[in-house]
Design a protein around this motif. Sequence first.
Motif, mmCIF file in Angstrom:
data_model
loop_
_atom_site.group_PDB
_atom_site.id
_atom_site.type_symbol
_atom_site.label_atom_id
_atom_site.label_comp_id
_atom_site.label_asym_id
_atom_site.label_seq_id
_atom_site.Cartn_x
_atom_site.Cartn_y
_atom_site.Cartn_z
ATOM 1 N N TRP A 1 -47.321 -13.941 -60.830
ATOM 2 C CA TRP A 1 -46.848 -15.014 -61.706
ATOM 3 C C TRP A 1 -45.949 -16.032 -61.019
ATOM 4 O O TRP A 1 -45.550 -17.021 -61.638
ATOM 5 N N THR A 2 -45.646 -15.828 -59.753
ATOM 6 C CA THR A 2 -44.705 -16.708 -59.059
ATOM 7 C C THR A 2 -45.118 -18.171 -59.117
ATOM 8 O O THR A 2 -44.296 -19.052 -59.379
ATOM 9 N N TYR A 3 -46.391 -18.456 -58.885
ATOM 10 C CA TYR A 3 -46.838 -19.841 -58.786
ATOM 11 C C TYR A 3 -47.644 -20.304 -60.005
ATOM 12 O O TYR A 3 -48.357 -21.303 -59.942
ATOM 13 N N LYS B 1 -53.849 -21.734 -51.066
ATOM 14 C CA LYS B 1 -54.385 -22.754 -50.162
ATOM 15 C C LYS B 1 -55.394 -22.142 -49.191
ATOM 16 O O LYS B 1 -56.432 -22.744 -48.892
ATOM 17 N N HIS B 2 -55.091 -20.948 -48.710
ATOM 18 C CA HIS B 2 -56.026 -20.258 -47.809
ATOM 19 C C HIS B 2 -57.332 -19.943 -48.540
ATOM 20 O O HIS B 2 -58.424 -20.127 -47.975
ATOM 21 N N LYS C 1 -40.643 -23.461 -64.335
ATOM 22 C CA LYS C 1 -39.750 -22.341 -64.039
ATOM 23 C C LYS C 1 -38.469 -22.820 -63.353
ATOM 24 O O LYS C 1 -37.964 -22.192 -62.426
ATOM 25 N N ASN C 2 -37.981 -23.977 -63.807
ATOM 26 C CA ASN C 2 -36.732 -24.571 -63.316
ATOM 27 C C ASN C 2 -36.761 -24.889 -61.823
ATOM 28 O O ASN C 2 -35.729 -24.825 -61.140
ATOM 29 N N ARG C 3 -37.938 -25.229 -61.317
ATOM 30 C CA ARG C 3 -38.032 -25.634 -59.922
ATOM 31 C C ARG C 3 -39.112 -26.707 -59.769
ATOM 32 O O ARG C 3 -39.969 -26.883 -60.635
ATOM 33 N N ASN C 4 -39.018 -27.421 -58.652
ATOM 34 C CA ASN C 4 -39.984 -28.478 -58.371
ATOM 35 C C ASN C 4 -41.318 -27.887 -57.916
ATOM 36 O O ASN C 4 -41.378 -26.843 -57.286
ATOM 37 N N ARG C 5 -42.379 -28.623 -58.264
ATOM 38 C CA ARG C 5 -43.691 -28.284 -57.704
ATOM 39 C C ARG C 5 -44.304 -29.523 -57.054
ATOM 40 O O ARG C 5 -44.572 -30.525 -57.719
ATOM 41 N N LEU D 1 -75.144 -28.425 -64.407
ATOM 42 C CA LEU D 1 -74.501 -29.487 -65.176
ATOM 43 C C LEU D 1 -74.465 -30.827 -64.443
ATOM 44 O O LEU D 1 -74.271 -31.866 -65.075
ATOM 45 N N GLY D 2 -74.637 -30.799 -63.133
ATOM 46 C CA GLY D 2 -74.687 -32.039 -62.369
ATOM 47 C C GLY D 2 -73.366 -32.752 -62.198
ATOM 48 O O GLY D 2 -73.332 -33.988 -62.109
ATOM 49 N N TYR D 3 -72.269 -32.000 -62.123
ATOM 50 C CA TYR D 3 -70.967 -32.620 -61.870
ATOM 51 C C TYR D 3 -70.876 -33.056 -60.410
ATOM 52 O O TYR D 3 -71.591 -32.548 -59.543
ATOM 53 N N ARG D 4 -69.976 -34.011 -60.146
ATOM 54 C CA ARG D 4 -69.826 -34.596 -58.817
ATOM 55 C C ARG D 4 -68.615 -34.066 -58.060
ATOM 56 O O ARG D 4 -68.545 -34.181 -56.841
ATOM 57 N N ARG D 5 -67.661 -33.481 -58.780
ATOM 58 C CA ARG D 5 -66.378 -33.121 -58.161
ATOM 59 C C ARG D 5 -65.832 -31.856 -58.802
ATOM 60 O O ARG D 5 -65.787 -31.736 -60.026
ATOM 61 N N TYR D 6 -65.423 -30.925 -57.944
ATOM 62 C CA TYR D 6 -64.906 -29.625 -58.378
ATOM 63 C C TYR D 6 -63.551 -29.436 -57.710
ATOM 64 O O TYR D 6 -63.461 -29.426 -56.478
ATOM 65 N N VAL D 7 -62.505 -29.311 -58.490
ATOM 66 C CA VAL D 7 -61.132 -29.412 -57.991
ATOM 67 C C VAL D 7 -60.422 -28.059 -57.995
ATOM 68 O O VAL D 7 -60.595 -27.242 -58.906
ATOM 69 N N TRP D 8 -59.622 -27.858 -56.960
ATOM 70 C CA TRP D 8 -58.698 -26.725 -56.869
ATOM 71 C C TRP D 8 -57.341 -27.317 -56.557
ATOM 72 O O TRP D 8 -57.192 -28.088 -55.603
ATOM 73 N N MET D 9 -56.332 -27.024 -57.358
ATOM 74 C CA MET D 9 -54.993 -27.464 -56.999
ATOM 75 C C MET D 9 -53.997 -26.336 -57.237
ATOM 76 O O MET D 9 -54.221 -25.456 -58.064
ATOM 77 N N CYS D 10 -52.914 -26.370 -56.450
ATOM 78 C CA CYS D 10 -51.940 -25.282 -56.501
ATOM 79 C C CYS D 10 -50.593 -25.776 -56.005
ATOM 80 O O CYS D 10 -50.484 -26.851 -55.404
ATOM 81 N N ASP D 11 -49.574 -24.982 -56.254
ATOM 82 C CA ASP D 11 -48.257 -25.246 -55.690
ATOM 83 C C ASP D 11 -48.380 -25.273 -54.166
ATOM 84 O O ASP D 11 -48.988 -24.377 -53.565
ATOM 85 N N ASP D 12 -47.826 -26.293 -53.538
ATOM 86 C CA ASP D 12 -47.932 -26.403 -52.082
ATOM 87 C C ASP D 12 -47.252 -25.244 -51.371
ATOM 88 O O ASP D 12 -47.527 -24.992 -50.191
#
Length: 235
Positions: free
Chosen positions: A64-66, A169-170, A190-194, A152-163
């Motif tokens: 649950w950290t990120y 990221k790996h 959680k009271n911190r920057n992302r 479905l023919g989508y053009r873009r599949y996104v993954w995003m996460c806390d840096d």
Amino acid sequence: MLKKEKLNDRAQIVGYSVPNWTTRPFPDKKTHTGQYCILQKIDKKVHFDDLYRFFGPESNSETWTYLSLNHFKNRDTFWNYLTKIEHEKQSIYYAIVDKSTQKVLGSFALVAIDQENGSLEIGYVIYSDSMKKTKIATEAQFLLMTYVFDQLGYRRYVWMCDDCNEASKHAATRLGFSFEGIFRNMWVYKNRNRDTAWFSITDYEWPSIKNRMEKWLNKSNFDNEGIQKNKLTDM
């Protein structure tokens, strides 16, 4: 094959043509079946007990950290959460079921679904400890990618996460996502920057990524103990 910009009749650089583009369908398929796992649209009456094992108070705290979520302290609050996401109209949440045991080992969701432009995100990726770094974890992602791009023919599949989330990221780069950059100070949670790291796969990249993943997932790539012979990144 990488598609490139072109010049218009005024000698200005513009994006490549996307002929006959139409709005993409909303993802609504309830079940996806692979060699090792099945993705089932979350149904609290079916999946509750298995999900609670790794969403509830006995779950690994590092999970649950990120995430913006925290573990659920009791069954009632988790039941209410599942009720909410089960009826979510803008996203679709899946339970990841081990085909051999019929146990739910993880879950994730298709979110930020932009039908007009053919873009969506894989989010809320929550795996039990027994699912992490397994072929089920890879195949589950593969099944959704195949559905999104091929059906479905989508053009873009996104993954995003806390840096700060090096494991996420790996995982993204291992699966074939390309790093796009950092959105600094994107969220407070959680009271911190992302700072958010962005990755994506596009439709013209997908065929080669699909071929690599199919080779890795083939049963011939695993020995009798289920250990991989070749890494996905080496395919």
